[in-house]
Design a protein around this motif. Sequence first.
Motif, PDB file in Angstrom:
ATOM      1  N   VAL A  33     -62.349  -4.597 -40.144  1.00  0.00           N
ATOM      2  CA  VAL A  33     -61.790  -3.524 -39.330  1.00  0.00           C
ATOM      3  C   VAL A  33     -60.513  -4.058 -38.682  1.00  0.00           C
ATOM      4  N   PRO A  34     -59.392  -3.366 -38.802  1.00  0.00           N
ATOM      5  CA  PRO A  34     -58.099  -3.895 -38.323  1.00  0.00           C
ATOM      6  C   PRO A  34     -57.942  -3.782 -36.806  1.00  0.00           C
ATOM      7  N   ILE A  35     -58.705  -4.574 -36.076  1.00  0.00           N
ATOM      8  CA  ILE A  35     -58.726  -4.441 -34.625  1.00  0.00           C
ATOM      9  C   ILE A  35     -57.405  -4.875 -33.987  1.00  0.00           C
ATOM     10  N   SER A  36     -56.696  -5.818 -34.599  1.00  0.00           N
ATOM     11  CA  SER A  36     -55.413  -6.244 -34.043  1.00  0.00           C
ATOM     12  C   SER A  36     -54.397  -5.110 -34.133  1.00  0.00           C
ATOM     13  N   THR A  37     -54.357  -4.460 -35.293  1.00  0.00           N
ATOM     14  CA  THR A  37     -53.445  -3.324 -35.470  1.00  0.00           C
ATOM     15  C   THR A  37     -53.806  -2.177 -34.540  1.00  0.00           C
ATOM     16  N   ILE A  38     -55.104  -1.920 -34.388  1.00  0.00           N
ATOM     17  CA  ILE A  38     -55.552  -0.856 -33.486  1.00  0.00           C
ATOM     18  C   ILE A  38     -55.136  -1.161 -32.058  1.00  0.00           C
ATOM     19  N   SER A  39     -55.366  -2.407 -31.622  1.00  0.00           N
ATOM     20  CA  SER A  39     -55.016  -2.788 -30.247  1.00  0.00           C
ATOM     21  C   SER A  39     -53.517  -2.661 -29.993  1.00  0.00           C
ATOM     22  N   ARG A  40     -52.731  -3.143 -30.935  1.00  0.00           N
ATOM     23  CA  ARG A  40     -51.288  -3.065 -30.753  1.00  0.00           C
ATOM     24  C   ARG A  40     -50.827  -1.606 -30.746  1.00  0.00           C
ATOM     25  N   GLY A  41     -51.439  -0.764 -31.565  1.00  0.00           N
ATOM     26  CA  GLY A  41     -51.090   0.656 -31.564  1.00  0.00           C
ATOM     27  C   GLY A  41     -51.380   1.310 -30.227  1.00  0.00           C
ATOM     28  N   ILE A  42     -52.523   0.970 -29.603  1.00  0.00           N
ATOM     29  CA  ILE A  42     -52.839   1.510 -28.277  1.00  0.00           C
ATOM     30  C   ILE A  42     -51.831   1.011 -27.251  1.00  0.00           C
ATOM     31  N   GLU A  43     -51.488  -0.269 -27.335  1.00  0.00           N
ATOM     32  CA  GLU A  43     -50.521  -0.833 -26.392  1.00  0.00           C
ATOM     33  C   GLU A  43     -49.183  -0.106 -26.465  1.00  0.00           C
ATOM     34  N   ILE A  44     -48.700   0.112 -27.670  1.00  0.00           N
ATOM     35  CA  ILE A  44     -47.428   0.813 -27.831  1.00  0.00           C
ATOM     36  C   ILE A  44     -47.520   2.222 -27.259  1.00  0.00           C
ATOM     37  N   ASP A  45     -48.632   2.891 -27.516  1.00  0.00           N
ATOM     38  CA  ASP A  45     -48.831   4.251 -27.014  1.00  0.00           C
ATOM     39  C   ASP A  45     -48.813   4.275 -25.489  1.00  0.00           C
ATOM     40  N   GLU A  55     -43.417  -5.074 -31.483  1.00  0.00           N
ATOM     41  CA  GLU A  55     -43.572  -4.351 -32.737  1.00  0.00           C
ATOM     42  C   GLU A  55     -45.021  -4.420 -33.213  1.00  0.00           C
ATOM     43  N   GLN A  56     -45.357  -3.486 -34.073  1.00  0.00           N
ATOM     44  CA  GLN A  56     -46.683  -3.505 -34.683  1.00  0.00           C
ATOM     45  C   GLN A  56     -46.803  -4.752 -35.563  1.00  0.00           C
ATOM     46  N   PHE A  57     -48.030  -5.280 -35.660  1.00  0.00           N
ATOM     47  CA  PHE A  57     -48.243  -6.456 -36.482  1.00  0.00           C
ATOM     48  C   PHE A  57     -47.922  -6.129 -37.940  1.00  0.00           C
ATOM     49  N   PRO A  58     -47.295  -7.042 -38.670  1.00  0.00           N
ATOM     50  CA  PRO A  58     -46.921  -6.765 -40.062  1.00  0.00           C
ATOM     51  C   PRO A  58     -48.130  -6.674 -40.974  1.00  0.00           C
ATOM     52  N   SER A  59     -47.960  -5.964 -42.077  1.00  0.00           N
ATOM     53  CA  SER A  59     -49.014  -5.836 -43.088  1.00  0.00           C
ATOM     54  C   SER A  59     -48.595  -6.641 -44.316  1.00  0.00           C
ATOM     55  N   ASP A  60     -48.802  -7.947 -44.268  1.00  0.00           N
ATOM     56  CA  ASP A  60     -48.444  -8.805 -45.383  1.00  0.00           C
ATOM     57  C   ASP A  60     -49.333  -8.510 -46.582  1.00  0.00           C
ATOM     58  N   TYR A  61     -48.704  -8.303 -47.761  1.00  0.00           N
ATOM     59  CA  TYR A  61     -49.419  -7.981 -49.003  1.00  0.00           C
ATOM     60  C   TYR A  61     -50.303  -6.742 -48.835  1.00  0.00           C
ATOM     61  N   GLY A  62     -49.904  -5.855 -47.923  1.00  0.00           N
ATOM     62  CA  GLY A  62     -50.665  -4.636 -47.715  1.00  0.00           C
ATOM     63  C   GLY A  62     -51.946  -4.820 -46.931  1.00  0.00           C
ATOM     64  N   VAL A  63     -52.068  -5.920 -46.172  1.00  0.00           N
ATOM     65  CA  VAL A  63     -53.280  -6.204 -45.416  1.00  0.00           C
ATOM     66  C   VAL A  63     -53.015  -6.008 -43.930  1.00  0.00           C
ATOM     67  N   GLN A  64     -53.817  -5.168 -43.313  1.00  0.00           N
ATOM     68  CA  GLN A  64     -53.759  -4.982 -41.861  1.00  0.00           C
ATOM     69  C   GLN A  64     -54.885  -5.775 -41.209  1.00  0.00           C
ATOM     70  N   PHE A  65     -54.579  -6.433 -40.106  1.00  0.00           N
ATOM     71  CA  PHE A  65     -55.609  -7.160 -39.350  1.00  0.00           C
ATOM     72  C   PHE A  65     -55.841  -6.512 -37.999  1.00  0.00           C
TER      73      PHE A  65
END
Length: 351
Positions: A315-327, A341-351
């Motif tokens: 579950v991409p909890i880091s991406t979720i957390s950063r998205g809430i922070e930005i909001d 900035e939102q965490f990068p998705s290297d090779y299409g992988v969200q963390f």
Amino acid sequence: MYTGKVYSLWQMVIWTRFETLLFLFISILWVAAYYFLDLQWLRIPWTPMALIGTAVAFIIGFQNNAVYGRIWEARKIWGGIVNTSRTLGVFVQDMLTEEYMDNKSSQTDIPAAIRAITYRHIAWMTALRHAMRSSRTWETTGKHRTNREWGIRTPEESSTLEADLKGYLSEDDLSYALSKSNVQTAILYLQSHHLRALKENGVIWEFSFLELEGIIQELLTLQGQTERIKNFPYPRQYATLNHYFMWLLLMLLPMALVPQFIDIGKDIAGSHPIQGALFVWFTIPIYTAVAWMFHTMERIGRTGENPFEGTANDVPISTISRGIEIDLRQNLGESAEQMPEQFPSDYGVQF
């Protein structure tokens, strides 16, 4: 988690290539032994193999259903964190007012208080995601070489908790939180103490205080739910035995499969002598395909057992957390230059 087209068949083949080569080697070894050493007497009837295969298929199906349930529950919990965080942001901005202050000449800096509460909530999410990414002894999937060969690391592996919290907490709050074994709980205690102080100063009305405390209670509930998944592994008696049963099936399968192809070759040898003599070698792709299917399904289950371990299937909890922070920070009126900035998705992988 994987996004986009990464979950193609080719990526799945790459992900399991070492095991596939092992199955190919096993099948070649068995076929060569039967072909050159005349081991046709060493065979297992199809009935027991069918029973074992059916049992293994049921166990793998049970495991995958249970694992998917853990992943989906984890995603729902973090979806609840998203919704509760947005609610907190709205409540804090509208419930902190001068309306009920007795002495308005000694006003509390309300914008600063709103910012402090919002930033403290971001600190709570940061501490929670760091706690969820911390290692457990039973989390071994991420150590597999095919899960590490890309060099992709979670944001929590690239930074420390203290460094990530410094931008959101005061020095006193940071020192207090880091002195506790459960940092995220300590931050919620600080949040509640701050709200009480604001209520005593008349910045928050009694009813509003109860509503905000209800938000704190909901965050504690969600935190406890995600910690339960993190700290209680998928039962080992299911995961371990399932793994052993799968390998028992794959080791015994050639003793039933190769003789069967030899018998088919004998049946067609009368009309097609060359094809009949070589038909046993057709066992190799068939066994490899069957073994790959059973092993891949079992490995998918093992990979999803721990939805916060830090693999590409989490579950991409880091991406979720950063998205809430930005909001939240956007609604504080901060500019794009002030926000991360939102965490990068290297090779299409969200963390």
